[in-house]
Design a protein around this motif. Structure first.
Motif, PDB file in Angstrom:
ATOM      1  N   MET A   1      33.860 -95.335   1.629  1.00 11.61           N
ATOM      2  CA  MET A   1      33.765 -94.880   0.237  1.00 11.61           C
ATOM      3  C   MET A   1      33.832 -93.360   0.135  1.00 11.61           C
ATOM      4  O   MET A   1      34.228 -92.832  -0.894  1.00 11.61           O
ATOM      5  N   LYS A   2      33.413 -92.663   1.193  1.00 11.15           N
ATOM      6  CA  LYS A   2      33.446 -91.200   1.157  1.00 11.15           C
ATOM      7  C   LYS A   2      34.877 -90.687   0.987  1.00 11.15           C
ATOM      8  O   LYS A   2      35.113 -89.712   0.278  1.00 11.15           O
ATOM      9  N   ASN A   3      35.822 -91.361   1.644  1.00 14.80           N
ATOM     10  CA  ASN A   3      37.213 -90.947   1.532  1.00 14.80           C
ATOM     11  C   ASN A   3      37.722 -91.146   0.105  1.00 14.80           C
ATOM     12  O   ASN A   3      38.421 -90.290  -0.450  1.00 14.80           O
ATOM     13  N   ALA A   4      37.351 -92.297  -0.496  1.00 16.62           N
ATOM     14  CA  ALA A   4      37.767 -92.572  -1.872  1.00 16.62           C
ATOM     15  C   ALA A   4      37.145 -91.552  -2.831  1.00 16.62           C
ATOM     16  O   ALA A   4      37.805 -91.067  -3.756  1.00 16.62           O
ATOM     17  N   GLN A   5      35.871 -91.217  -2.604  1.00 17.75           N
ATOM     18  CA  GLN A   5      35.213 -90.241  -3.454  1.00 17.75           C
ATOM     19  C   GLN A   5      35.876 -88.870  -3.326  1.00 17.75           C
ATOM     20  O   GLN A   5      36.067 -88.164  -4.321  1.00 17.75           O
ATOM     21  N   LYS A   6      36.249 -88.502  -2.110  1.00 18.94           N
ATOM     22  CA  LYS A   6      36.920 -87.213  -1.910  1.00 18.94           C
ATOM     23  C   LYS A   6      38.268 -87.183  -2.616  1.00 18.94           C
ATOM     24  O   LYS A   6      38.647 -86.165  -3.205  1.00 18.94           O
ATOM     25  N   ARG A   7      38.994 -88.302  -2.562  1.00 17.43           N
ATOM     26  CA  ARG A   7      40.270 -88.367  -3.258  1.00 17.43           C
ATOM     27  C   ARG A   7      40.079 -88.253  -4.761  1.00 17.43           C
ATOM     28  O   ARG A   7      40.891 -87.642  -5.465  1.00 17.43           O
ATOM     29  N   MET A   8      38.992 -88.828  -5.286  1.00 25.16           N
ATOM     30  CA  MET A   8      38.685 -88.684  -6.705  1.00 25.16           C
ATOM     31  C   MET A   8      38.399 -87.222  -7.042  1.00 25.16           C
ATOM     32  O   MET A   8      38.890 -86.701  -8.046  1.00 25.16           O
ATOM     33  N   ASP A   9      37.614 -86.568  -6.196  1.00 25.75           N
ATOM     34  CA  ASP A   9      37.256 -85.175  -6.446  1.00 25.75           C
ATOM     35  C   ASP A   9      38.456 -84.248  -6.366  1.00 25.75           C
ATOM     36  O   ASP A   9      38.516 -83.232  -7.072  1.00 25.75           O
ATOM     37  N   ALA A  11      41.676 -85.179  -6.987  1.00 27.33           N
ATOM     38  CA  ALA A  11      42.807 -85.651  -7.797  1.00 27.33           C
ATOM     39  C   ALA A  11      43.269 -84.585  -8.779  1.00 27.33           C
ATOM     40  O   ALA A  11      42.465 -83.812  -9.315  1.00 27.33           O
ATOM     41  N   THR A  12      44.570 -84.544  -9.012  1.00 28.11           N
ATOM     42  CA  THR A  12      45.140 -83.593  -9.983  1.00 28.11           C
ATOM     43  C   THR A  12      45.722 -84.294 -11.205  1.00 28.11           C
ATOM     44  O   THR A  12      46.112 -83.630 -12.167  1.00 28.11           O
ATOM     45  N   THR A  13      45.797 -85.639 -11.174  1.00 25.02           N
ATOM     46  CA  THR A  13      46.262 -86.417 -12.321  1.00 25.02           C
ATOM     47  C   THR A  13      45.348 -87.623 -12.516  1.00 25.02           C
ATOM     48  O   THR A  13      44.631 -88.029 -11.585  1.00 25.02           O
ATOM     49  N   TYR A  14      45.401 -88.196 -13.721  1.00 24.89           N
ATOM     50  CA  TYR A  14      44.565 -89.370 -13.986  1.00 24.89           C
ATOM     51  C   TYR A  14      44.980 -90.552 -13.121  1.00 24.89           C
ATOM     52  O   TYR A  14      44.126 -91.304 -12.643  1.00 24.89           O
ATOM     53  N   ASP A  15      46.271 -90.716 -12.900  1.00 22.70           N
ATOM     54  CA  ASP A  15      46.735 -91.829 -12.065  1.00 22.70           C
ATOM     55  C   ASP A  15      46.189 -91.717 -10.649  1.00 22.70           C
ATOM     56  O   ASP A  15      45.772 -92.726 -10.050  1.00 22.70           O
ATOM     57  N   GLU A  16      46.177 -90.505 -10.099  1.00 21.00           N
ATOM     58  CA  GLU A  16      45.617 -90.308  -8.756  1.00 21.00           C
ATOM     59  C   GLU A  16      44.128 -90.631  -8.746  1.00 21.00           C
ATOM     60  O   GLU A  16      43.639 -91.315  -7.847  1.00 21.00           O
ATOM     61  N   TRP A  17      43.434 -90.134  -9.749  1.00 23.69           N
ATOM     62  CA  TRP A  17      41.990 -90.381  -9.817  1.00 23.69           C
ATOM     63  C   TRP A  17      41.702 -91.869  -9.981  1.00 23.69           C
ATOM     64  O   TRP A  17      40.810 -92.415  -9.318  1.00 23.69           O
ATOM     65  N   THR A 443      37.173 -85.789 -18.195  1.00 24.65           N
ATOM     66  CA  THR A 443      37.558 -86.863 -19.122  1.00 24.65           C
ATOM     67  C   THR A 443      37.920 -88.142 -18.393  1.00 24.65           C
ATOM     68  O   THR A 443      37.679 -89.248 -18.912  1.00 24.65           O
ATOM     69  N   TRP A 444      38.501 -88.042 -17.198  1.00 21.99           N
ATOM     70  CA  TRP A 444      38.997 -89.225 -16.495  1.00 21.99           C
ATOM     71  C   TRP A 444      37.961 -90.347 -16.349  1.00 21.99           C
ATOM     72  O   TRP A 444      38.294 -91.512 -16.619  1.00 21.99           O
ATOM     73  N   PRO A 445      36.690 -90.064 -15.981  1.00 17.43           N
ATOM     74  CA  PRO A 445      35.728 -91.165 -15.855  1.00 17.43           C
ATOM     75  C   PRO A 445      35.394 -91.852 -17.176  1.00 17.43           C
ATOM     76  O   PRO A 445      34.817 -92.948 -17.172  1.00 17.43           O
TER      77      PRO A 445
END
Length: 488
Positions: A1-9, A11-17, A443-445
């Motif tokens: 989950m840490k990797n997924a959280q890092k990718r969320m942090d 992210a540069t677009t909503y689709d990535e997030w 805004t994304w969340p």
């Protein structure tokens, strides 16, 4: 989950997030939770039964039965499905049943609008859509005062616009008023440069961007603010701005006179008032910028003072989040706040999130403090009447302290503390881009919650506009209100 959280942090677009957030939900078990209907947080049985009836009528092609099922009630927050607590268990979205219900109602409304008139007449459709829209209500976006953090609001609006979720009703105070005015006076195509911070900044403002030996950046002067407002906002009245974009922008201003009430300027209450002067007034931070006299167009299209004996200041002083007024004017019953007012930002516990023991104690202390301020306001007013300057400052302090600064959905910066030396200073492009990106990320969340809470009202408004060129509950002023002449 840490990797997924890092990718969320990162992210540069909503689709990535969103992709990373879905991965996080799978790993955390939240996806399984979303598939399970049962929870004590909402009335899943009622929603499930309503979904079954509507889906059955549409699948069998029984349009009259579908209309009857929809007529049984389209209400906001049915069964508590709009509760913020339903969006804290997962990173993106909520119970699948809620999403399925919103999607099915939306598809069914569009289907009803296309049914042949020999099955459901146009009059029946209009009657139903008007009643459904009135019952369900609509959403509004409120942009707080922000100082130099104003570009955060642009990031919020950019995300909502890209997802087709930007409300037609938008209010703003102080820096939020500047953002609302930009949105309400430009077409979607014209807004792209603002979303990308690719806008021309006057040379005088760029030259003002210097730093003293103490590290305090020079603040924007009145002339700089005026040039920025004139560069970004066309010379339009509120009524003309509405005719141009179809967006209802609202600007909060506060009076300098103690016995006067604050105003919410818009195409309904003040159609002839010029947007530029309204924004200048709403941005007039007490003690920093001088009070402003509003201007309006008269019957000949000439500029004239509006309430010439009145001067106005920063709208966030008295009405940063004008929810009650928006509800009365536009039938709004669901509010989204982009809250980045640096004066109170650090005190806010986001009611959208889950609070631990500290959060509950903080909220309890905040409510107790607010009640103490309310109880002592008259006493402090009486004690300082012989000291006008002190009395005025105390009244302003109480106005700020006693306001409500949160809404049904709150979009708040990830950082709560900002360098006070920069809050009234001009920004360079890099700083604007950073703040816009912060607004997007914050805004994304909230996107899926906003979608589920507002998609039905968006659909109803769009259908009414398609059928009769108007939207129920949204007063539609002409560009030349009664008693005025058209301006060439």
């Amino acid at each position: 989950m840490k990797n997924a959280q890092k990718r969320m942090d990162d992210a540069t677009t909503y689709d990535e997030w969103k992709e990373a957030a879905h991965e996080h939900d799978v790993l955390s078990g939240a996806e399984d939770w979303k598939r399970q209907e049962h929870t004590s947080r909402y009335d899943y049985a009622t929603i499930r039964e309503r979904l079954r009836e509507i889906r059955k009528a549409r699948d069998t092609g029984d349009d009259r039965a579908l209309l009857f099922a929809l007529n049984e009630g389209i209400h906001g927050n049915l069964g508590g499905m709009g509760k913020a607590s339903l969006y804290t268990r997962s990173k993106v979205g909520t119970k699948r049943l809620i999403t399925d219900y919103v999607d099915e109602v939306t598809r069914s409304l569009i289907h009803i609008s296309k049914v042949r008139s020999n099955v459901i007449t146009k009059a029946e459709k209009l009657d139903f859509f008007h009643r459904a829209s009135h019952c369900f209500g609509r959403s509004a976006l409120m942009l707080s005062g922000a100082g130099a953090l104003g570009p955060f609001h642009i990031g919020v609006i950019k995300t909502l616009a890209q997802e087709g979720l930007l409300p037609r009703v938008i209010s703003g105070s102080s820096a939020g008023a500047l953002t609302a005015a930009v949105i309400g006076t430009h077409s979607d195509e014209e807004l792209v440069p603002f979303f990308e911070a690719d806008i021309e900044i006057e040379a005088t403002i760029e030259e003002a961007h210097v730093t003293s030996v103490l590290g305090w950046r020079d603040r924007i002067q009145t002339e700089d603010l005026r040039e920025m407002v004139e560069a970004w906002i066309p010379d339009l009245t509120f009524a003309e701005a509405f005719q141009l974009t179809g967006r209802h922008i609202n600007v909060s201003v506060a009076p300098t006179k103690k016995m006067q009430a604050s105003r919410l300027l818009n195409a309904i209450t003040s159609p002839n008032v010029l947007v530029r002067e309204a924004v200048m007034a709403s941005c007039a931070v007490p003690g920093v910028f001088p009070p402003v006299m509003l201007m309006a167009r008269d019957a000949d299209g000439e500029k004239q003072p509006y309430l010439s004996d009145m001067r106005w200041i920063d709208g966030s002083v008295t009405d940063d989040m004008p929810a009650k007024r928006l509800a009365r004017l536009y039938g709004v019953n669901h509010f989204i706040a982009s809250q980045t007012n640096p004066i109170i930002l650090w005190t806010i516990q986001n009611p959208n999130g889950e609070s631990g023991l500290f959060g509950h104690l903080w909220n309890l202390g905040s409510r107790a403090t607010k009640e103490w301020f309310r109880a002592t306001r008259n006493f402090s007013d009486q004690m300082t009447r012989s000291l006008p300057s002190v009395n005025s400052a105390l009244n302003m302090f109480h106005s700020v302290a006693l306001q409500e600064y949160t809404a049904d959905i709150n979009i708040i910066p990830r950082r709560r503390f900002w360098d006070p030396r920069k809050l009234l200073a001009p920004l360079d492009r890099e700083e604007m881009e950073y703040l816009i990106a912060e607004g997007e990320a914050a805004t994304w969340p909230q996107v899926e919650m906003i979608r589920n809470c507002s998609m039905i009202s968006h659909t109803l408004d769009n259908l009414l506009e398609e059928i009769e060129g108007d939207v129920v509950g949204l007063y539609r002023p002409t560009a030349t209100p009664i008693g005025t002449k058209a301006v060439a």
